[in-house]
Scaffold this active site. Structure first.
Site, PDB file in Angstrom:
ATOM      1  N   GLY A 175      29.340  44.433  77.587  1.00  0.00           N
ATOM      2  CA  GLY A 175      30.288  43.274  78.183  1.00  0.00           C
ATOM      3  C   GLY A 175      31.559  43.422  77.282  1.00  0.00           C
ATOM      4  N   VAL A 230      31.257  44.165  73.602  1.00  0.00           N
ATOM      5  CA  VAL A 230      29.825  43.947  73.146  1.00  0.00           C
ATOM      6  C   VAL A 230      28.961  45.249  73.281  1.00  0.00           C
ATOM      7  CG1 VAL A 230      27.501  42.676  73.390  1.00  0.00           C
ATOM      8  CG2 VAL A 230      29.948  41.531  73.524  1.00  0.00           C
ATOM      9  N   ASP A 267      31.516  29.062  72.405  1.00  0.00           N
ATOM     10  CA  ASP A 267      31.274  29.717  73.598  1.00  0.00           C
ATOM     11  C   ASP A 267      30.051  29.779  74.131  1.00  0.00           C
ATOM     12  OD1 ASP A 267      32.276  31.603  75.258  1.00  0.00           O
ATOM     13  OD2 ASP A 267      31.969  33.545  74.287  1.00  0.00           O
TER      14      ASP A 267
END
Length: 213
Positions: free
Chosen positions: A21, A28, A141
């Site tokens: 991602g 990531v 987050d």
């Protein structure tokens, strides 16, 4: 969906294999720890290029400080931080590889989830956040893609330490504050100081998504 890319090796140890991602601050990766022969997740944090030297150093120090605090958290729902690597290209937070779908994956596959199940998941995430807040850590987050839901029970919360703002210059903090816009509290979206209440807001938005799809 993981995207294959040419291997990069970080710290002569972590081979970056596939992209899992992307975020506002980096990528990531699914990685391989070549020293211990195990899988890992590497969160690459690339600081904005316009940050000056002093701001860059302060921001990097903040990321390292908060990652270290997360590594010391003692809660079974925290995705374990194995290592933190800083070099000229950025900062790399190495965590355990949890083989489990995220809450976002579940809703995509199954549609809106039963309220009771969502309440159980929410209570477990709240327990993780409570432990973090006691340690002075704000996640910033919380979102469905960071809530891991193993098939055998329990919930794991990923994404800690990615947007630390403690001690960061105001301009840099504002640029790093957004997280995932659909789930951030108003004060976080404005780039003003935010505390545990911002995580509670994000948890509420995450649970709403889970029951409404």
């Amino acid at each position: 969906m993981a995207v294959r890319t040419a291997d990069r090796v970080i710290a002569n140890r972590y081979a970056l294999k596939t992209v899992l991602g992307r975020t506002e601050l980096g990528t990531v990766w699914r990685a391989q720890d070549t020293l211990l022969g195990r899988g890992a997740v590497v969160r690459e944090i690339v600081l904005p290029p316009w940050l000056g030297g002093a701001e860059r150093r302060a921001t990097q120090a903040s990321v390292l400080r908060e990652a270290g605090a997360v590594a010391r958290l003692n809660h079974p729902g925290v995705v374990i931080v194995f290592d933190v690597v800083a070099d000229h290209a950025g900062i790399f937070i190495v965590t355990e590889l949890v083989q489990a779908p995220t809450l976002a994956d579940l809703v995509l596959a199954e549609g809106p989830l039963p309220p009771r199940r969502v309440a159980e998941i929410g209570a477990e995430v709240a327990s993780v956040l409570e432990a973090a807040h006691r340690a002075g850590i704000v996640h910033r987050d919380v979102k469905p893609a960071n809530v891991m839901v193993p098939r055998d029970g329990g919930v794991r919360l990923a994404g800690f330490g990615v947007t630390p703002l403690q001690g960061v210059p105001q301009l840099a903090a504002a640029a790093m504050a957004l997280g995932s816009p659909s789930y951030v509290a108003p004060e976080q979206a404005r780039g003003t100081p935010c505390g545990p209440e911002a995580d509670v807001w994000a948890l509420g938005a995450t649970m709403f998504f889970a029951v409404e799809g």
